[in-house]
Design an enzyme around this catalytic site. Structure first.
Site, PDB file in Angstrom:
ATOM      1  N   HIS A 177      33.984  36.867 -52.404  1.00 48.75           N
ATOM      2  CA  HIS A 177      32.951  37.748 -51.866  1.00 48.75           C
ATOM      3  C   HIS A 177      32.838  39.030 -52.691  1.00 48.75           C
ATOM      4  CE1 HIS A 177      30.613  39.537 -48.442  1.00 48.75           C
ATOM      5  NE2 HIS A 177      31.087  40.643 -48.976  1.00 48.75           N
ATOM      6  N   GLU A 178      33.969  39.707 -52.878  1.00 50.07           N
ATOM      7  CA  GLU A 178      33.939  40.976 -53.611  1.00 50.07           C
ATOM      8  C   GLU A 178      33.587  40.755 -55.081  1.00 50.07           C
ATOM      9  OE1 GLU A 178      33.798  43.453 -51.800  1.00 50.07           O
ATOM     10  OE2 GLU A 178      34.655  42.625 -49.968  1.00 50.07           O
ATOM     11  N   HIS A 233      29.923  40.934 -55.461  1.00 48.17           N
ATOM     12  CA  HIS A 233      29.478  42.325 -55.608  1.00 48.17           C
ATOM     13  C   HIS A 233      29.789  42.848 -57.019  1.00 48.17           C
ATOM     14  CE1 HIS A 233      28.408  43.074 -51.442  1.00 48.17           C
ATOM     15  NE2 HIS A 233      29.611  42.790 -50.985  1.00 48.17           N
ATOM     16  N   GLU A 252      24.662  42.245 -50.923  1.00 42.96           N
ATOM     17  CA  GLU A 252      25.333  41.266 -50.072  1.00 42.96           C
ATOM     18  C   GLU A 252      24.873  39.844 -50.387  1.00 42.96           C
ATOM     19  OE1 GLU A 252      27.766  42.317 -48.340  1.00 42.96           O
ATOM     20  OE2 GLU A 252      28.247  40.730 -46.919  1.00 42.96           O
TER      21      GLU A 252
END
Lengths: 494, 494
Positions: B259-260, B263, B289
């Site tokens: 997830h990170e 980003h 996101e």
């Protein structure tokens, strides 16, 4: 607006400046310990933006108005007003773009210096240093006033009220004693002792933490990291130190930690009521260095503390690398004209400083070109230390200071040594069982003594005055020379 | 002054603001990962001082003059001028003291929240949150304009151009599909699979690094640290991510890292020519996101990628904790109405967001008191998820956002999920061998596709427009619902 309201607004502005100065320090710490390799260019912009914000606040006409309105303040408030005046006077003389360029160049300089040092190649660092020197000369020109030359104006930023003429006189008194002592020690021809064995990095760092604790460092308000150059940054509740590790010789790690802990305990011990205000900041870099050198040398290399350290090293490494505490004491006080300042013995250390003082003064005056610096360094080192510098890593590239734009900083180290000599003599007078405490690794009384006389007083007095009040007389180099003479008499039966 | 000179000065000021925003991000990262325990109070002052410096620059009348003078700019310059106008308009509405207080309260809020979360005690956090909500309400009142309510003004700071009325419509379309799907999955009554075994922290972090590399994260321009809440901060050459480790279940660490990394790869892929300028910044938090959720879910939880992950887990841990890749895929897509948003399955995730959206809107509107928040949370959770919240740690204290003053942020997560659904469908269309690439852990084509259509375009287009141009039509929730329907059909034979 009355004086009280003016002082309140002035304080709020000073606290903002103080906070941003701490942020600038954190950016630097992060760059040295955490930042990924590709972050350098951005970091220079971060440093420039924070420097610009500080400069905007410090040079604002409103600050000048508030300083005038609050001029009747008393006590610590008066110190804050006076220091605000000093900050403002300096800031208004420096153009905003120059303030930003200086911070940017210093941050970029770090990256280039680290790479050049690793490659031991001064040529790759020279263009960067040329840029930094040009900016520092421009800054020095802005700050110079009638009767205060450019270099002295830079020096004043680190050691308020001190001039290079005064340093010349101090160094002229100190130097013959050191050269004479070094000569007598060398003439004895005693072999230079060293530790044997290998000392794992993790165990060194664990012991470094243990020593920090013994010397009063609050680990809840700090941390220890590895970096190319040992350093201390931050203040009050967040004071971080760095060290480096050589597995063949734990002394670099352990004594550089004691040194940085001296700085750190000073910063942790400042008056919380004056947090982020000038009156609650360190008195000068010379006073700062007196704390670090006192911990590292007068206390850390003392015979009784070496007894404590011997036991701790045996516990940490299984062996201390020597037969007994006496042998460890001899290793910790070995005298040798080495190349690296931070590893220098107490006899040679200040000769390193005097050399850097002369070289950086010539750079700022324009009397020495950056292109000639390496040759000038090597020539001077040969003259002062009798040894040929083998490479730039062990010569002109060894120190972080010039790459960070810190011209005028080095001489404060010798002032710090002189002050440490005075503080040590006063401690011996005021703490009669000091040796027993050192042998037990119990520095509580020392930290208490320093806290009351130095740490908590912050910037309430000018640096020399602060030391004078702490020890009971005007400080000079005799205490340091007397301490060195006694120590090496005992070690070498001179 | 001509338009070009005005734009140059404007750009320099915008870059200073951009640099200070990165500094603010670094202060936050440092607070979460490095800062010693006693550093919190100072850190709040650091944050306030940097926020004040940003506010001074953004609200300066000179910025307004330059924006007017540079109004004829074209291309990316026009975007920078327009974004400067937006920044300036917002900044001049907020009093300087409020800007500083908000930053200070958010930094202090972190420390209090972490302690309260660890103790699972909302009461110790409530006074701090009350202060933050009061400040956010004051800010919202300042920013509200005719036709734009207070909450919407906060929302606009994260997702420019989006209103809560629009979100209400989007959520009203999305919600029934999710509730229906969750109901049909639950009705099948299949046991919820889980991994068995213990997965050492060091091996989890090593595998997390390996996955980051596979997904195009440049480790020379970033780093991974442990923190209470996974996060990504920074931009360009210095983009740092954090994760957390549960030795019983590596999915939290591995999928939060993916997830990170989503980003981070966005931030690393922005246009260097527009560095620190608005045109070179992320388009919105919703678009941000979309990148993280696409990596984590549509790609990271796909059947082919689970094949790659199974082999990597066997290599990293000796076992993947399940018999085969198919079983791992089932574990990674287990559906269960859990308490923790960041660990929620894709069916329930957006129900968490809708709940937070309603609660935080009520807090900002003053319709819900902080003292009633925990009860309101628990009541709503029971209504939406059918389960009783066992403690505050798994309830109202689980997320970092409110303690950091991030009101109006949560709903962008659902927009991101919707955009991720659209981007995934477009990727399947444009990268025909996507499954083979996922099975091989080769994300190069995906990162290239996103780089050209999203990352390098920065803020050149409004968020919805950016997604629309990337996928070829106006985005809506149907792609996400269709993807979920197909995935869970296959998993559960609904």
């Amino acid at each position: 607006m009355d004086a009280i309201a003016a002082f309140d607004e002035l304080s709020a502005r000073l606290r903002r400046i103080g906070a941003l100065e701490q942020v600038a320090g954190l950016l630097n710490w992060d760059q040295e310990t955490q930042m990924p390799p590709k972050g350098g260019a951005q970091r220079a912009e971060h440093a420039a933006a924070v420097a610009s914000a500080i400069h905007d606040l410090a040079s604002a006409p409103r600050l000048g108005e508030l300083i005038a309105l609050a001029s009747t303040a008393q006590g610590p408030d008066a110190v804050n007003v006076a220091e605000a005046g000093r900050l403002h006077r300096r800031a208004v003389r420096v153009p905003p773009a120059l303030a930003a360029d200086l911070a940017r160049a210093a941050a970029l300089g770090q990256e280039v210096w680290i790479a050049a040092r690793a490659a031991s190649d001064f040529a790759t660092f020279a263009p960067t240093l040329e840029r930094i020197v040009a900016l520092k000369r421009a800054e020095a020109d802005c700050l110079a006033e009638e009767g205060v030359g450019g270099y002295d104006a830079l020096l004043d930023g680190f050691e308020p009220g001190t001039t290079s003429a005064e340093l010349d006189r101090v160094f002229a008194r100190l130097r013959p004693g050191l050269v004479d002592l070094a000569g007598r020690i060398a003439a004895k021809g005693a072999p230079v002792p060293a530790l044997t064995g290998s000392f794992p990095a993790a165990a060194q760092l664990a012991l470094a933490r243990r020593l920090g604790e013994a010397f009063g460092y609050d680990w809840q308000a700090g941390r220890l990291d590895l970096a190319v150059h040992p350093s201390c940054s931050g203040s009050a509740g967040d004071v971080r130190i760095t060290t480096r590790v050589n597995e063949a010789d734990p002394q670099d790690c352990l004594y550089s930690t004691l040194h940085e802990v001296g700085h750190a305990v000073y910063e942790q011990g400042l008056d919380p009521a004056q947090a982020m205000l000038p009156a609650g900041m360190h008195a000068s870099m010379g006073v700062h260095e007196s704390q670090s050198r006192l911990f590292e040398n007068q206390l850390g290399r003392s015979r009784p503390f070496c007894g404590f350290l011997f036991a701790e090293m045996e516990r940490a490494f299984g062996t201390a690398g020597v037969a007994d505490a006496d042998a460890l004491w001899r290793v910790a006080n070995a005298v040798e004209p080495g190349f690296i300042r931070t590893e220098a013995d107490e006899v040679h250390y200040n000769l390193h400083i005097m050399m850097r003082f002369d070289l950086e003064r010539a750079l700022v005056a324009g009397a020495l070109a950056v292109g000639d610096l390496e040759a000038a360094w090597n020539e001077r080192f040969l003259a002062d230390f009798g040894r040929t510098v083998p490479d730039a890593r062990r010569g002109v590239l060894q120190d972080v200071h010039w790459s960070a734009g810190l011209f005028g900083y080095f001489p404060t180290y010798t002032l710090g040594n002189i002050y440490a000599g005075e503080l040590h003599a006063a401690l011996r007078r005021d703490v009669p069982d000091l040796d027993a405490r050192l042998a037990a690794g119990d520095l509580g009384a020392v930290v208490g003594w320093l806290g009351a006389r130095i740490h908590r007083r912050g910037r309430m007095l000018a640096p020399r005055r602060l030391i004078a009040e702490a020890v009971g007389h005007e400080p000079d180099e005799r205490a340091l020379l007397g301490y060195l003479e006694a120590k090496y008499q005992r070690l070498h039966d001179l």
